[in-house]
Design a protein around this motif. Structure first.
Motif, PDB file in Angstrom:
ATOM      1  N   VAL A   3     -52.789 -13.622 -30.062  1.00 29.01           N
ATOM      2  CA  VAL A   3     -52.808 -14.920 -29.390  1.00 29.01           C
ATOM      3  C   VAL A   3     -52.084 -14.804 -28.058  1.00 29.01           C
ATOM      4  N   SER A   4     -52.672 -15.377 -27.019  1.00 28.78           N
ATOM      5  CA  SER A   4     -52.054 -15.387 -25.695  1.00 28.78           C
ATOM      6  C   SER A   4     -51.349 -16.728 -25.497  1.00 28.78           C
ATOM      7  N   VAL A   5     -50.031 -16.685 -25.322  1.00 30.11           N
ATOM      8  CA  VAL A   5     -49.220 -17.906 -25.218  1.00 30.11           C
ATOM      9  C   VAL A   5     -48.552 -17.970 -23.847  1.00 30.11           C
ATOM     10  N   GLY A   6     -48.740 -19.070 -23.154  1.00 29.65           N
ATOM     11  CA  GLY A   6     -48.029 -19.337 -21.908  1.00 29.65           C
ATOM     12  C   GLY A   6     -46.927 -20.345 -22.165  1.00 29.65           C
ATOM     13  N   ILE A   7     -45.692 -19.981 -21.845  1.00 30.19           N
ATOM     14  CA  ILE A   7     -44.528 -20.818 -22.141  1.00 30.19           C
ATOM     15  C   ILE A   7     -44.005 -21.425 -20.840  1.00 30.19           C
ATOM     16  N   LEU A   8     -43.668 -22.696 -20.881  1.00 34.06           N
ATOM     17  CA  LEU A   8     -43.118 -23.345 -19.690  1.00 34.06           C
ATOM     18  C   LEU A   8     -41.752 -23.938 -20.008  1.00 34.06           C
ATOM     19  N   THR A   9     -40.756 -23.559 -19.219  1.00 39.13           N
ATOM     20  CA  THR A   9     -39.412 -24.109 -19.339  1.00 39.13           C
ATOM     21  C   THR A   9     -38.704 -23.924 -18.007  1.00 39.13           C
ATOM     22  N   PHE A  10     -37.424 -24.286 -17.929  1.00 39.84           N
ATOM     23  CA  PHE A  10     -36.647 -24.059 -16.718  1.00 39.84           C
ATOM     24  C   PHE A  10     -36.276 -22.572 -16.624  1.00 39.84           C
ATOM     25  N   LEU A  11     -36.603 -21.960 -15.504  1.00 41.66           N
ATOM     26  CA  LEU A  11     -36.249 -20.558 -15.288  1.00 41.66           C
ATOM     27  C   LEU A  11     -35.383 -20.338 -14.057  1.00 41.66           C
ATOM     28  N   HIS A  12     -35.369 -21.295 -13.144  1.00 44.25           N
ATOM     29  CA  HIS A  12     -34.766 -21.038 -11.835  1.00 44.25           C
ATOM     30  C   HIS A  12     -33.660 -22.036 -11.481  1.00 44.25           C
ATOM     31  N   ASN A  13     -32.832 -22.373 -12.480  1.00 45.71           N
ATOM     32  CA  ASN A  13     -31.697 -23.257 -12.204  1.00 45.71           C
ATOM     33  C   ASN A  13     -30.365 -22.514 -12.304  1.00 45.71           C
ATOM     34  N   ASP A  14     -30.430 -21.181 -12.315  1.00 49.23           N
ATOM     35  CA  ASP A  14     -29.216 -20.340 -12.353  1.00 49.23           C
ATOM     36  C   ASP A  14     -28.291 -20.752 -13.495  1.00 49.23           C
ATOM     37  N   ASN A  15     -28.886 -21.012 -14.639  1.00 48.14           N
ATOM     38  CA  ASN A  15     -28.133 -21.474 -15.804  1.00 48.14           C
ATOM     39  C   ASN A  15     -28.282 -20.458 -16.927  1.00 48.14           C
ATOM     40  N   TYR A  16     -27.150 -19.988 -17.438  1.00 50.97           N
ATOM     41  CA  TYR A  16     -27.191 -18.959 -18.475  1.00 50.97           C
ATOM     42  C   TYR A  16     -27.921 -19.430 -19.731  1.00 50.97           C
ATOM     43  N   GLY A  17     -27.629 -20.646 -20.171  1.00 51.31           N
ATOM     44  CA  GLY A  17     -28.273 -21.153 -21.374  1.00 51.31           C
ATOM     45  C   GLY A  17     -29.779 -21.235 -21.225  1.00 51.31           C
ATOM     46  N   SER A  18     -30.241 -21.704 -20.062  1.00 51.99           N
ATOM     47  CA  SER A  18     -31.680 -21.812 -19.816  1.00 51.99           C
ATOM     48  C   SER A  18     -32.351 -20.450 -19.906  1.00 51.99           C
ATOM     49  N   ALA A  19     -31.750 -19.468 -19.244  1.00 52.70           N
ATOM     50  CA  ALA A  19     -32.342 -18.127 -19.231  1.00 52.70           C
ATOM     51  C   ALA A  19     -32.359 -17.513 -20.619  1.00 52.70           C
ATOM     52  N   LEU A  20     -31.285 -17.671 -21.372  1.00 58.20           N
ATOM     53  CA  LEU A  20     -31.179 -17.011 -22.668  1.00 58.20           C
ATOM     54  C   LEU A  20     -32.029 -17.696 -23.739  1.00 58.20           C
ATOM     55  N   GLN A  21     -32.194 -19.017 -23.644  1.00 58.14           N
ATOM     56  CA  GLN A  21     -33.096 -19.662 -24.604  1.00 58.14           C
ATOM     57  C   GLN A  21     -34.539 -19.265 -24.309  1.00 58.14           C
ATOM     58  N   ALA A  22     -34.876 -19.084 -23.029  1.00 59.54           N
ATOM     59  CA  ALA A  22     -36.224 -18.630 -22.674  1.00 59.54           C
ATOM     60  C   ALA A  22     -36.472 -17.228 -23.226  1.00 59.54           C
ATOM     61  N   TYR A  23     -35.489 -16.361 -23.047  1.00 57.82           N
ATOM     62  CA  TYR A  23     -35.581 -15.003 -23.576  1.00 57.82           C
ATOM     63  C   TYR A  23     -35.783 -15.028 -25.098  1.00 57.82           C
ATOM     64  N   ALA A  24     -35.029 -15.864 -25.787  1.00 58.05           N
ATOM     65  CA  ALA A  24     -35.099 -15.909 -27.246  1.00 58.05           C
ATOM     66  C   ALA A  24     -36.456 -16.390 -27.730  1.00 58.05           C
ATOM     67  N   LEU A  25     -37.002 -17.412 -27.083  1.00 57.42           N
ATOM     68  CA  LEU A  25     -38.292 -17.950 -27.517  1.00 57.42           C
ATOM     69  C   LEU A  25     -39.402 -16.924 -27.304  1.00 57.42           C
ATOM     70  N   GLN A  26     -39.406 -16.272 -26.144  1.00 60.72           N
ATOM     71  CA  GLN A  26     -40.435 -15.257 -25.904  1.00 60.72           C
ATOM     72  C   GLN A  26     -40.281 -14.083 -26.869  1.00 60.72           C
ATOM     73  N   THR A  27     -39.049 -13.663 -27.109  1.00 65.47           N
ATOM     74  CA  THR A  27     -38.796 -12.559 -28.031  1.00 65.47           C
ATOM     75  C   THR A  27     -39.279 -12.894 -29.436  1.00 65.47           C
ATOM     76  N   ALA A  28     -39.007 -14.114 -29.890  1.00 64.50           N
ATOM     77  CA  ALA A  28     -39.434 -14.528 -31.228  1.00 64.50           C
ATOM     78  C   ALA A  28     -40.955 -14.542 -31.342  1.00 64.50           C
ATOM     79  N   LEU A  29     -41.636 -15.056 -30.322  1.00 64.38           N
ATOM     80  CA  LEU A  29     -43.100 -15.099 -30.351  1.00 64.38           C
ATOM     81  C   LEU A  29     -43.694 -13.693 -30.344  1.00 64.38           C
ATOM     82  N   ARG A  30     -43.132 -12.808 -29.549  1.00 60.14           N
ATOM     83  CA  ARG A  30     -43.621 -11.434 -29.527  1.00 60.14           C
ATOM     84  C   ARG A  30     -43.380 -10.756 -30.877  1.00 60.14           C
TER      85      ARG A  30
END
Length: 364
Positions: A3-30
């Motif tokens: 399955v090809s999944v495109g994920i949309l969230t905040f990536l460019h607000n220089d926020n550690y939590g935002s970046a790491l939750q994005a990483y976790a969601l993509q990692t879990a899906l993969r």
């Protein structure tokens, strides 16, 4: 077929939590076999202006946001911190080509079987942006939400409520991060099932986060302060804690007030270094949801600071309140019962993975 999944969230607000939750969601899906990547939404200035006009967001909030961004940009480590996020994404994640407009988002959406938005405060009605409700999806394209946060206790104008209701109608799967958000959405889309799911950082184990962390290897135990808000009372409480424990204090500075404290600054950290300091801290003092979440995940002693007044309708305290309830840490106990916390985190991880697996398997 994957399955090809495109994920949309905040990536460019220089926020550690935002970046790491994005990483976790993509990692879990993969990990579930999906071909997942984040849609790299970098709205142009014109896109931001158009959204301001269309969504009825307050210009005052925009100006306040710009003021805070300028204050942060003047701090010594701001450029170094900002520069650390693109390499982090390049090392650990897959991002699409940049999309600066709705037209670009629509073109990018053609590449995916499923569009998924989440997590973070992407559904804040205060900063309403229809893109984060996946309004650029092609007709009939499957849309799902993984634990987005509204970040408020009450919904704003009737106009925004009606717009949010329209935006939510064609989601195949909905979910939110807090019980308060669940109640708010049930009021405007009562026919939808809306489970409460854990933040994506809870989808990964303590061992997985430690493997990503870059440890500072400090010789002496320390109190680590990570505050997103400004309050003189924060620092009075930190001083009392330092005096009582005899521990050194280190600060990951975000605000001008944080930079002005007479403590060691851990400035300009990368997301991996941010994790490393959290992992080595003896005590974490934070008003941040992700600061609290990582303290629990990494099993570090922590103290929560309330960033908002409880009577404030825009209060975002509900995010941490939900986490503390889920972990049964909303009670007065002398020591944190880590065995119990670990069991709750395991249950939360299982629940979040079950939801994602259902999305992936339905599209296969």
């Amino acid at each position: 077929m994957s399955v090809s999944v495109g994920i949309l969230t905040f990536l460019h607000n220089d926020n550690y939590g935002s970046a790491l939750q994005a990483y976790a969601l993509q990692t879990a899906l993969r990990g579930l076999g999906a071909e997942a990547e984040h849609v790299d939404y970098v709205p142009s200035r014109m896109e931001k202006v158009l959204n301001l006009l269309r969504s009825g967001n307050s210009p005052r909030l925009v100006l306040e946001g710009l003021r805070k961004r300028e204050v942060r940009a003047r701090q010594p480590g701001a450029q170094r911190k900002a520069a650390s996020f693109p390499p982090f994404y390049a090392r650990h994640m897959r991002l699409s080509s940049p999309c600066a407009s709705h037209a670009a988002l629509k073109r990018q959406a053609e590449r995916y079987t499923l569009l998924l938005c989440g997590s973070d405060q992407i559904w804040s009605p205060t900063w309403l942006n229809p893109a984060y409700f996946l309004d650029f999806a092609r007709p009939g394209q499957r849309k799902a939400a993984y634990a987005p946060s509204l970040g408020v206790k009450t919904l704003p104008s009737q106009r925004k409520q009606r717009r949010m209701a329209r935006l939510l109608q064609d989601f195949s799967y909905l979910s939110v991060r807090e019980a308060e958000g669940q109640e708010l959405l049930r009021a405007i889309v009562p026919q939808k099932e809306i489970p409460v799911l854990p933040d994506p950082v809870c989808l990964l184990t303590r061992e997985e986060w430690l493997a990503l962390a870059q440890l500072p290897h400090r010789k002496h135990p320390f109190i680590l302060c990570y505050f997103l808000g400004e309050s003189a009372a924060y620092w009075e409480r930190v001083k009392r804690l330092a005096d009582r424990t005899g521990l050194r204090v280190k600060v990951i500075p975000v605000t001008a007030e944080g930079y002005n404290q007479p403590y060691d600054l851990c400035d300009g950290l990368s997301p991996e270094e941010f994790l490393g300091y959290l992992a080595e801290a003896a005590i974490i003092c934070t008003d941040s949801f992700h600061g609290a979440a990582f303290a629990a995940l990494l099993q570090r002693e922590f103290e929560i600071f309330r960033r908002y007044r409880e009577e404030d309708p825009a209060s975002r305290n509900s995010r941490i309140d939900q986490l503390m309830r889920a972990l049964e840490l909303d009670r007065d106990e002398e020591e944190i019962p880590w065995e119990r916390v670990s069991a709750h985190l395991k249950d939360m991880r299982r629940e979040g993975i079950r939801y994602l697996r259902a999305l992936v398997e339905e599209q296969s």
